[in-house]
Design an enzyme around this catalytic site. Structure first.
Site, PDB file in Angstrom:
ATOM      1  N   GLY A   1       0.623  -1.136  -0.031  1.00 46.33           N
ATOM      2  CA  GLY A   1      -0.141   0.020  -0.159  1.00 46.33           C
ATOM      3  C   GLY A   1       1.136   1.309   0.053  1.00 46.33           C
ATOM      4  O   GLY A   1       0.199   2.312  -0.371  1.00 46.33           O
ATOM      5  N   SER A   2       2.145   1.192   0.302  1.00 44.03           N
ATOM      6  CA  SER A   2       3.135   2.218   0.424  1.00 44.03           C
ATOM      7  C   SER A   2       3.586   2.546  -0.953  1.00 44.03           C
ATOM      8  O   SER A   2       4.450   3.466  -0.932  1.00 44.03           O
ATOM      9  CB  SER A   2       3.817   2.185   1.418  1.00 44.03           C
ATOM     10  OG  SER A   2       3.510   1.993   2.836  1.00 44.03           O
TER      11      SER A   2
ATOM     12  N   LYS B   1       4.139   2.391   6.768  1.00 46.91           N
ATOM     13  CA  LYS B   1       3.245   2.557   7.622  1.00 46.91           C
ATOM     14  C   LYS B   1       4.003   2.080   9.071  1.00 46.91           C
ATOM     15  O   LYS B   1       4.030   2.683   9.961  1.00 46.91           O
ATOM     16  CB  LYS B   1       2.027   1.645   7.494  1.00 46.91           C
ATOM     17  CG  LYS B   1       1.098   1.717   8.746  1.00 46.91           C
ATOM     18  CD  LYS B   1      -0.018   1.113   8.396  1.00 46.91           C
ATOM     19  CE  LYS B   1      -1.077   0.581   9.627  1.00 46.91           C
ATOM     20  NZ  LYS B   1      -2.133   0.011   9.642  1.00 46.91           N
ATOM     21  N   THR B   2       4.551   0.941   8.785  1.00 43.82           N
ATOM     22  CA  THR B   2       5.239   0.423  10.356  1.00 43.82           C
ATOM     23  C   THR B   2       6.724   0.771  10.260  1.00 43.82           C
ATOM     24  O   THR B   2       7.253   0.652  11.284  1.00 43.82           O
ATOM     25  CB  THR B   2       5.169  -1.133  10.170  1.00 43.82           C
ATOM     26  OG1 THR B   2       5.641  -1.628   8.961  1.00 43.82           O
ATOM     27  CG2 THR B   2       3.838  -1.694  10.031  1.00 43.82           C
ATOM     28  N   PHE B   3       7.344   1.181   9.163  1.00 49.60           N
ATOM     29  CA  PHE B   3       8.936   1.398   9.073  1.00 49.60           C
ATOM     30  C   PHE B   3       9.553   0.218   9.566  1.00 49.60           C
ATOM     31  O   PHE B   3      10.780   0.254  10.139  1.00 49.60           O
ATOM     32  CB  PHE B   3       9.170   2.567   9.881  1.00 49.60           C
ATOM     33  CG  PHE B   3      10.084   3.649   9.166  1.00 49.60           C
ATOM     34  CD1 PHE B   3       9.577   4.372   8.166  1.00 49.60           C
ATOM     35  CD2 PHE B   3      11.333   3.520   9.162  1.00 49.60           C
ATOM     36  CE1 PHE B   3      10.319   5.331   7.393  1.00 49.60           C
ATOM     37  CE2 PHE B   3      12.125   4.346   8.445  1.00 49.60           C
ATOM     38  CZ  PHE B   3      11.565   5.278   7.653  1.00 49.60           C
TER      39      PHE B   3
ATOM     40  N   GLU C   1      11.732  -4.848   2.839  1.00 54.67           N
ATOM     41  CA  GLU C   1      11.968  -4.674   1.567  1.00 54.67           C
ATOM     42  C   GLU C   1      12.316  -2.932   1.871  1.00 54.67           C
ATOM     43  O   GLU C   1      13.375  -2.593   1.202  1.00 54.67           O
ATOM     44  CB  GLU C   1      10.965  -4.569   0.539  1.00 54.67           C
ATOM     45  CG  GLU C   1      10.771  -6.276   0.103  1.00 54.67           C
ATOM     46  CD  GLU C   1       9.926  -6.695   1.183  1.00 54.67           C
ATOM     47  OE1 GLU C   1       9.864  -6.615   2.354  1.00 54.67           O
ATOM     48  OE2 GLU C   1       9.275  -7.808   0.641  1.00 54.67           O
TER      49      GLU C   1
ATOM     50  N   GLY D   1      -2.957  -0.449   5.313  1.00 57.55           N
ATOM     51  CA  GLY D   1      -1.773  -0.099   4.401  1.00 57.55           C
ATOM     52  C   GLY D   1      -2.521   0.348   2.838  1.00 57.55           C
ATOM     53  O   GLY D   1      -2.100   0.920   2.105  1.00 57.55           O
ATOM     54  N   ARG D   2      -3.335  -0.558   2.582  1.00 58.92           N
ATOM     55  CA  ARG D   2      -4.003  -0.692   1.335  1.00 58.92           C
ATOM     56  C   ARG D   2      -5.011   0.558   1.085  1.00 58.92           C
ATOM     57  O   ARG D   2      -5.571   0.814  -0.100  1.00 58.92           O
ATOM     58  CB  ARG D   2      -4.763  -2.007   0.990  1.00 58.92           C
ATOM     59  CG  ARG D   2      -5.945  -2.508   1.727  1.00 58.92           C
ATOM     60  CD  ARG D   2      -5.986  -3.936   1.707  1.00 58.92           C
ATOM     61  NE  ARG D   2      -6.579  -4.729   2.652  1.00 58.92           N
ATOM     62  CZ  ARG D   2      -6.492  -5.115   4.020  1.00 58.92           C
ATOM     63  NH1 ARG D   2      -4.993  -5.207   4.018  1.00 58.92           N
ATOM     64  NH2 ARG D   2      -6.843  -5.824   4.571  1.00 58.92           N
TER      65      ARG D   2
ATOM     66  N   GLN E   1      -4.394  -5.568  -4.732  1.00 58.36           N
ATOM     67  CA  GLN E   1      -4.239  -5.290  -3.403  1.00 58.36           C
ATOM     68  C   GLN E   1      -5.434  -5.049  -2.622  1.00 58.36           C
ATOM     69  O   GLN E   1      -5.829  -5.669  -1.429  1.00 58.36           O
ATOM     70  CB  GLN E   1      -3.010  -4.591  -3.000  1.00 58.36           C
ATOM     71  CG  GLN E   1      -2.718  -4.529  -1.561  1.00 58.36           C
ATOM     72  CD  GLN E   1      -1.992  -3.503  -0.950  1.00 58.36           C
ATOM     73  OE1 GLN E   1      -1.801  -2.409  -1.638  1.00 58.36           O
ATOM     74  NE2 GLN E   1      -1.268  -3.647   0.194  1.00 58.36           N
TER      75      GLN E   1
ATOM     76  N   GLU F   1      -6.300  -8.530  -0.873  1.00 55.55           N
ATOM     77  CA  GLU F   1      -5.633  -8.553   0.626  1.00 55.55           C
ATOM     78  C   GLU F   1      -6.755  -8.268   1.468  1.00 55.55           C
ATOM     79  O   GLU F   1      -6.763  -8.623   2.732  1.00 55.55           O
ATOM     80  CB  GLU F   1      -4.661  -7.368   0.892  1.00 55.55           C
ATOM     81  CG  GLU F   1      -3.710  -7.514   2.011  1.00 55.55           C
ATOM     82  CD  GLU F   1      -2.387  -6.818   2.011  1.00 55.55           C
ATOM     83  OE1 GLU F   1      -2.644  -5.529   2.076  1.00 55.55           O
ATOM     84  OE2 GLU F   1      -1.374  -7.335   1.960  1.00 55.55           O
TER      85      GLU F   1
ATOM     86  N   HIS G   1      -6.500  -7.778 -27.202  1.00 56.87           N
ATOM     87  CA  HIS G   1      -5.719  -8.804 -27.988  1.00 56.87           C
ATOM     88  C   HIS G   1      -4.697  -9.260 -27.093  1.00 56.87           C
ATOM     89  O   HIS G   1      -3.776  -9.865 -27.960  1.00 56.87           O
ATOM     90  CB  HIS G   1      -4.720  -7.458 -28.780  1.00 56.87           C
ATOM     91  CG  HIS G   1      -5.709  -6.599 -29.565  1.00 56.87           C
ATOM     92  ND1 HIS G   1      -5.963  -6.852 -30.894  1.00 56.87           N
ATOM     93  CD2 HIS G   1      -6.020  -5.342 -29.408  1.00 56.87           C
ATOM     94  CE1 HIS G   1      -6.557  -5.930 -31.290  1.00 56.87           C
ATOM     95  NE2 HIS G   1      -6.878  -4.863 -30.349  1.00 56.87           N
TER      96      HIS G   1
ATOM     97  N   LYS H   1       7.183 -13.964   5.409  1.00 57.13           N
ATOM     98  CA  LYS H   1       8.002 -13.084   5.980  1.00 57.13           C
ATOM     99  C   LYS H   1       9.070 -13.833   6.922  1.00 57.13           C
ATOM    100  O   LYS H   1      10.135 -13.786   6.892  1.00 57.13           O
ATOM    101  CB  LYS H   1       7.394 -11.800   6.452  1.00 57.13           C
ATOM    102  CG  LYS H   1       6.729 -11.060   5.523  1.00 57.13           C
ATOM    103  CD  LYS H   1       6.277  -9.892   6.439  1.00 57.13           C
ATOM    104  CE  LYS H   1       5.111  -8.919   5.658  1.00 57.13           C
ATOM    105  NZ  LYS H   1       4.423  -7.890   6.291  1.00 57.13           N
TER     106      LYS H   1
HETATM  107  O1  LIG Z   1       3.716   0.457   4.952  1.00 55.09           O
HETATM  108  P1  LIG Z   1       4.334  -0.912   5.344  1.00 55.09           P
HETATM  109  O2  LIG Z   1       4.335  -0.969   6.897  1.00 55.09           O
HETATM  110  O3  LIG Z   1       5.820  -0.773   4.978  1.00 55.09           O
HETATM  111  O4  LIG Z   1       3.605  -2.028   4.720  1.00 55.09           O
HETATM  112  C1  LIG Z   1       3.692  -2.364   3.470  1.00 55.09           C
HETATM  113  C2  LIG Z   1       2.694  -3.610   3.122  1.00 55.09           C
HETATM  114  O5  LIG Z   1       3.369  -4.596   3.466  1.00 55.09           O
HETATM  115  C3  LIG Z   1       2.575  -5.758   3.514  1.00 55.09           C
HETATM  116  O6  LIG Z   1       3.235  -6.853   3.946  1.00 55.09           O
HETATM  117  C4  LIG Z   1       1.207  -5.663   3.697  1.00 55.09           C
HETATM  118  O7  LIG Z   1       0.542  -6.810   3.446  1.00 55.09           O
HETATM  119  C5  LIG Z   1       0.403  -4.561   3.117  1.00 55.09           C
HETATM  120  O8  LIG Z   1      -0.828  -4.316   3.682  1.00 55.09           O
HETATM  121  C6  LIG Z   1       1.290  -3.170   3.478  1.00 55.09           C
HETATM  122  O9  LIG Z   1       0.857  -2.227   2.651  1.00 55.09           O
END
Ligand SMILES: O=P(O)(O)OC[C@H]1O[C@@H](O)[C@H](O)[C@@H](O)[C@@H]1O
Length: 560
Positions: free
Chosen positions: A170-171, A222-224, A228, A283-284, A365, A369, A400, A524
């Site tokens: 979502g970010s 969102k969570t930092f 990734e 997030g989404r 998503q 999700e 096509h 994860k």
């Molecule tokens: O914004 P964040 O905390 O880095 O999360 C990113 C994504 O992380 C994924 O693991 C979640 O399933 C999503 O919902 C989320 O948007």
């Protein structure tokens, strides 16, 4: 709430599907009822001050090419009533903790509450509290205007013209989709990159032609804590410090979009350069929050505000319109109708609009999700199918490639087609736009009317053995969405929220929690364990022979 299949409206719909649903022939339904289009079309009009049209933009939702009669719609509405869709909707807008597995409110609608009605969670008005919605919006306005005007400068005094958003899920998907959709409104001098994948190629390609003196990094998480994003962000920071010989000023080139101040400051970003939001934003659903900063930077804050306002208009419609007139509710109920009574497994969304080319990816998503769940509110598994597989591509491209299956395959694929009446690029005297529209209309018509063996034969010169191959069964349902103008920020906002509340309605009927995402966690955790094993001797431990074998092979071939 009771499981959906135990409701009396559900059994009633089952019987109705046997007697009417299975036998309805759409082309005959149109012949016998000249008012069918009017009966099943709903319209929302966006206010003039936010629309791309000076008189306000209509968005028409034509549900008439769906496998329904008036009785079907009534029965679907009954199902929504029995499932408590309106009660659940009102609970969402009242800030109640309807995300019951995480004990959270689901309040992204507050982020686009441009009419500024008080909206409360735990008795606190989230609009006007310190650090609340309005304060963050003001911070976004000031910052985006400073960057766009050049008042906010890089460490050598240059204007920032490259924006690199580092985020995933979502970010990432919201900002990418919206900046692409609103490219017409974007600052032409800006280069945007969205880095999401842990594949080093993604960040490497974004950095390759970027100049540290003129680059702004938005670390969106969102969570930092997302692996990734923190890894890509650290790589970006190292690149920046290395390229600037340690003279680069992080405070001028890195900002954070997050709910987690302590992790943000640990990373080295000043809390003053953090744009916050709250845990009640999933997030989404976060493109409406500070996560949308890249959108505000690119299209300007006024356009970002119109985007929020268009979304708000659809929120208000969803909140106030009776179910039978309620556009997102009807969309969601149709999805239930096809999923649970026809056994449809998919939902195709095909925008006839190149700017919307990432819209299906974004909706994937949102839908999958949210409603890719098995467990209902009492902890037991659903006895019915839930979230469909949403997929799509822009048309006419999709026609096509995979439309063969949509027309002649064995699967029922309920499809949405989206078109704007006006193009931002009316090139060749609008020829392209007319051709685009003709395809939008023709595809829905073809899917519905099909072609019988007699019609194939009547075309002449068709060898008998080819006749069955050229037959189209027809009767394939579509919803046609027509924006009565161009797709500007407000129109886009309203379209997104149509799908948000459609998804909400599905989940409310299915009695699942559309707002958590536990299903992404297991992979994860395993990836963390395997990452360690890549650096250790051997081929890991406790794996099945396939995973262990592949891990060993990867290490051998890759030289790890
Ligand atoms: O914004 P964040 O905390 O880095 O999360 C990113 C994504 O992380 C994924 O693991 C979640 O399933 C999503 O919902 C989320 O948007």
């Amino acid at each position: 709430m009771a499981p959906a299949s135990s409701l009396s409206a559900w059994s009633d719909l089952d019987a109705h599907h046997e007697s009417v649903g299975k036998t309805i022939v759409l082309k005959d339904a149109f012949k016998s009822d000249p008012k069918r289009f009017d009966k099943f079309t709903r319209k929302i009009t966006l206010p003039a001050d936010i629309s791309s049209e000076s008189k306000g933009t209509d968005i028409i939702f034509d549900f008439s090419k769906n496998l329904i009669t008036e009785e079907t719609l009534e029965k679907l509405v009954k199902l929504a009533e029995e499932a408590g869709v309106e009660k659940k909707r009102d609970a969402m807008f009242a800030g109640e903790k309807i995300n019951f597995t995480e004990g959270r409110a689901v309040y992204h609608a507050a982020l686009r509450n441009v009419s500024n009605q008080p909206m409360k969670v735990d008795g606190v008005d989230v609009m006007n509290t310190k650090g609340g919605v309005n304060e963050v919006l003001e911070h976004m306005r000031v910052f985006s205007e400073q960057v766009r005007s050049g008042e906010w400068k890089g460490y050598t005094g240059k204007k920032l013209t490259t924006i690199i958003n580092v985020g995933i899920g979502g970010s990432d998907l919201g900002p990418v989709m919206v900046t692409e959709a609103l490219k017409h409104y974007g600052a032409k001098y800006m280069t945007l990159h969205f880095v999401s994948n842990i594949d080093g190629t993604h960040i490497a390609e974004a950095l390759a032609n970027s100049d540290p003196e003129t680059t702004l990094f938005l670390i969106a998480s969102k969570t930092f804590t997302t692996a990734e994003t923190t890894t890509n962000a650290n790589t970006a920071k190292s690149w920046f410090l290395e390229k600037t010989g340690g003279k680069g000023d992080i405070a001028k080139h890195f900002v954070a979009l997050s709910t987690n101040e302590s992790e943000v400051t640990k990373f080295g970003i000043d809390a003053a350069n953090m744009f916050g939001f709250e845990s009640w934003v999933g997030g989404r659903y976060s493109v409406w929050s500070a996560i949308g900063l890249s959108v505000a930077l690119y299209v300007g804050f006024d356009n970002f505000h119109k985007f929020l306002a268009g979304a708000h208009a659809m929120d208000q419609h969803f909140q106030k319109a009776p179910l039978k007139e309620n556009i997102p509710a009807i969309g969601g109920l149709l999805s239930v109708w096809y999923s649970n009574f026809y056994g449809a497994q998919t939902h195709l969304v095909a925008p006839f609009d190149q700017y919307l080319h990432r819209f299906p990816a974004y909706l994937q998503q949102l839908s999958m999700e949210s409603n890719g769940k098995t467990i209902t509110s009492d902890g037991s598994p659903a006895k019915y199918t839930t979230g469909p597989i949403l997929f799509g591509e822009p048309c006419t491209n999709a026609q096509h490639s995979f439309f063969q299956l949509v027309h002649q395959g064995t699967k029922l694929i309920p499809s949405d087609f989206i078109l704007a009446a006006k193009s931002h690029n009316p090139v060749s005297d609008n020829l392209h736009q007319k051709m685009l529209a003709s395809n939008y209309l023709a595809q829905a018509e073809a899917l519905m009317v099909g072609k019988t063996a007699e019609e194939v034969r009547a075309e002449g010169n068709v060898p008998e053995e080819l006749v069955p191959h050229k037959v189209f069964m027809g009767n394939r349902p579509t919803t046609s969405i027509l924006v009565g103008g161009a797709i500007g920020p407000a129109e886009l906002g309203a379209l997104i929220v149509y799908y948000e509340h459609l998804t909400f309605t599905e989940g409310a009927v299915w009695d699942i929690n559309s707002f958590d995402q536990w299903g992404v966690e297991l992979g994860k955790v395993l990836a963390k364990k395997i990452l360690k094993e890549i650096d250790e001797e051997g081929a890991g431990s406790g794996h099945d022979s396939s995973t262990g074998g592949l891990l060993g092979a990867f290490k051998a071939y890759g030289g790890f």
